[in-house]
Scaffold this motif. Sequence first.
Motif, PDB file in Angstrom:
ATOM      1  N   LEU A 246       0.834  -1.197   0.000  1.00  0.00           N
ATOM      2  CA  LEU A 246       0.000   0.000   0.000  1.00  0.00           C
ATOM      3  C   LEU A 246       0.872   1.252   0.000  1.00  0.00           C
ATOM      4  N   ASN A 247       0.417   2.260  -0.708  1.00  0.00           N
ATOM      5  CA  ASN A 247       1.096   3.561  -0.774  1.00  0.00           C
ATOM      6  C   ASN A 247       0.514   4.445   0.328  1.00  0.00           C
ATOM      7  N   ILE A 248       1.375   4.962   1.209  1.00  0.00           N
ATOM      8  CA  ILE A 248       0.936   5.734   2.367  1.00  0.00           C
ATOM      9  C   ILE A 248       1.387   7.186   2.220  1.00  0.00           C
ATOM     10  N   ASN A 249       0.507   8.117   2.525  1.00  0.00           N
ATOM     11  CA  ASN A 249       0.884   9.532   2.544  1.00  0.00           C
ATOM     12  C   ASN A 249       2.071   9.714   3.483  1.00  0.00           C
ATOM     13  N   ALA A 250       3.102  10.448   3.028  1.00  0.00           N
ATOM     14  CA  ALA A 250       4.341  10.541   3.802  1.00  0.00           C
ATOM     15  C   ALA A 250       4.159  11.293   5.123  1.00  0.00           C
ATOM     16  N   ASP A 251       3.259  12.287   5.151  1.00  0.00           N
ATOM     17  CA  ASP A 251       2.991  12.980   6.416  1.00  0.00           C
ATOM     18  C   ASP A 251       2.365  12.018   7.426  1.00  0.00           C
ATOM     19  N   GLN A 252       1.439  11.187   6.953  1.00  0.00           N
ATOM     20  CA  GLN A 252       0.816  10.193   7.827  1.00  0.00           C
ATOM     21  C   GLN A 252       1.840   9.159   8.274  1.00  0.00           C
ATOM     22  N   ALA A 253       2.728   8.783   7.364  1.00  0.00           N
ATOM     23  CA  ALA A 253       3.774   7.815   7.706  1.00  0.00           C
ATOM     24  C   ALA A 253       4.671   8.364   8.813  1.00  0.00           C
ATOM     25  N   ALA A 254       5.069   9.625   8.683  1.00  0.00           N
ATOM     26  CA  ALA A 254       5.936  10.242   9.697  1.00  0.00           C
ATOM     27  C   ALA A 254       5.213  10.363  11.033  1.00  0.00           C
TER      28      ALA A 254
ATOM     29  N   ASP B  32      -3.627  27.214  -0.478  1.00  0.00           N
ATOM     30  CA  ASP B  32      -3.089  26.179  -1.368  1.00  0.00           C
ATOM     31  C   ASP B  32      -2.224  25.155  -0.630  1.00  0.00           C
ATOM     32  N   GLY B  33      -0.993  24.980  -1.137  1.00  0.00           N
ATOM     33  CA  GLY B  33      -0.114  23.954  -0.585  1.00  0.00           C
ATOM     34  C   GLY B  33       0.217  24.163   0.879  1.00  0.00           C
ATOM     35  N   MET B  34       0.374  25.430   1.300  1.00  0.00           N
ATOM     36  CA  MET B  34       0.701  25.685   2.699  1.00  0.00           C
ATOM     37  C   MET B  34      -0.476  25.344   3.607  1.00  0.00           C
ATOM     38  N   LEU B  35      -1.690  25.568   3.126  1.00  0.00           N
ATOM     39  CA  LEU B  35      -2.865  25.212   3.920  1.00  0.00           C
ATOM     40  C   LEU B  35      -2.927  23.693   4.121  1.00  0.00           C
ATOM     41  N   VAL B  36      -2.615  22.954   3.073  1.00  0.00           N
ATOM     42  CA  VAL B  36      -2.554  21.488   3.179  1.00  0.00           C
ATOM     43  C   VAL B  36      -1.496  21.091   4.207  1.00  0.00           C
ATOM     44  N   LYS B  37      -0.355  21.785   4.155  1.00  0.00           N
ATOM     45  CA  LYS B  37       0.761  21.464   5.049  1.00  0.00           C
ATOM     46  C   LYS B  37       0.413  21.743   6.511  1.00  0.00           C
ATOM     47  N   VAL B  38      -0.192  22.902   6.789  1.00  0.00           N
ATOM     48  CA  VAL B  38      -0.495  23.231   8.188  1.00  0.00           C
ATOM     49  C   VAL B  38      -1.619  22.341   8.731  1.00  0.00           C
ATOM     50  N   ASN B  39      -2.557  21.971   7.881  1.00  0.00           N
ATOM     51  CA  ASN B  39      -3.615  21.064   8.331  1.00  0.00           C
ATOM     52  C   ASN B  39      -3.051  19.675   8.630  1.00  0.00           C
ATOM     53  N   ALA B  40      -2.081  19.249   7.829  1.00  0.00           N
ATOM     54  CA  ALA B  40      -1.413  17.969   8.103  1.00  0.00           C
ATOM     55  C   ALA B  40      -0.651  18.046   9.420  1.00  0.00           C
ATOM     56  N   ALA B  41       0.005  19.191   9.663  1.00  0.00           N
ATOM     57  CA  ALA B  41       0.739  19.382  10.915  1.00  0.00           C
ATOM     58  C   ALA B  41      -0.205  19.413  12.110  1.00  0.00           C
ATOM     59  N   LEU B  42      -1.364  20.060  11.940  1.00  0.00           N
ATOM     60  CA  LEU B  42      -2.351  20.129  13.022  1.00  0.00           C
ATOM     61  C   LEU B  42      -2.889  18.738  13.347  1.00  0.00           C
ATOM     62  N   LEU B  43      -3.175  17.959  12.323  1.00  0.00           N
ATOM     63  CA  LEU B  43      -3.663  16.598  12.530  1.00  0.00           C
ATOM     64  C   LEU B  43      -2.602  15.764  13.244  1.00  0.00           C
ATOM     65  N   ALA B  44      -1.340  15.932  12.823  1.00  0.00           N
ATOM     66  CA  ALA B  44      -0.245  15.196  13.455  1.00  0.00           C
ATOM     67  C   ALA B  44      -0.081  15.613  14.907  1.00  0.00           C
TER      68      ALA B  44
END
Length: 263
Positions: free
Chosen positions: A156-164, A211-223
């Motif tokens: 399975l291919n896993i999103n790298a932010d989720q993997a980290a 855009d991309g930064m919003l995706v990044k900060v939301n990934a960081a918030l989830l993490a």
Amino acid sequence: MKRTPIVIKVGGALLDDQAAMSRLLTSIQTVLATRPVILVHGGGPLVETLMASLGLSSSKIDGLRVTPDEHMPYICGALAGSANKTLCAAALQAGCTPVGLSLLDGNMVTCEPLDARFGAVGVPSAADPALLKSVLAQGLLPVVSSIGSSPEGRLLNINADQAATVIAELVQGELLLLSNVTGVLDGDKQLISTLDAAGIETYADQGVITDGMLVKVNAALLAATTLGRPVTIASWNAAIPEILNHATGTQVFPSPLPSGDTL
């Protein structure tokens, strides 16, 4: 606290910047004297280049790329092979002793398919930290690709932010999400040192974070929410000690900042 492992996630674009990759691994080598480090990587650009060269394409649903099972041999080769070994070689050059791994090795992480619509895209869960802890105890640098497997053996291919995030969860580590940006900038292009959910929403509504930064900060918030501790967005060109000391980068907190907090 001093020996808390540091989990560093880098995007695949780092592989195209030899100088930045060398600086990062040299910085990691200095940190390894005092704290364990785990490097988790993606490799999107490498995968895209390979797929294009093979005449293969895939669609996206809700912003997520569909990964047909028949594409997994190539994606696995690009991420767990080329990308992983490129980083391991750079680590050797910097004086580290790397161990190339994937999420499935040692049953560190178990994965389940996200949804049939997405094909071989998986959701990771922390499982057995024994292998990772053994590698860290020897002073080695685990370099982990975001390739996982279901218990039934389906790659399975896993999103790298989720993997980290799941690797940080596995070792109770401090997570750094590094890319080619210094952190999150405000409307005056000044670095925002701390953010929480409310701050992210405000800046997004103002059109400052998009855009991309919003995706990044939301990934960081989830993490951060998953880990119960701040997650830092910073540049892979910065020295790791500077990031750890909050001299650069943006800390994303899992809950509202206390009044007057200036961390």
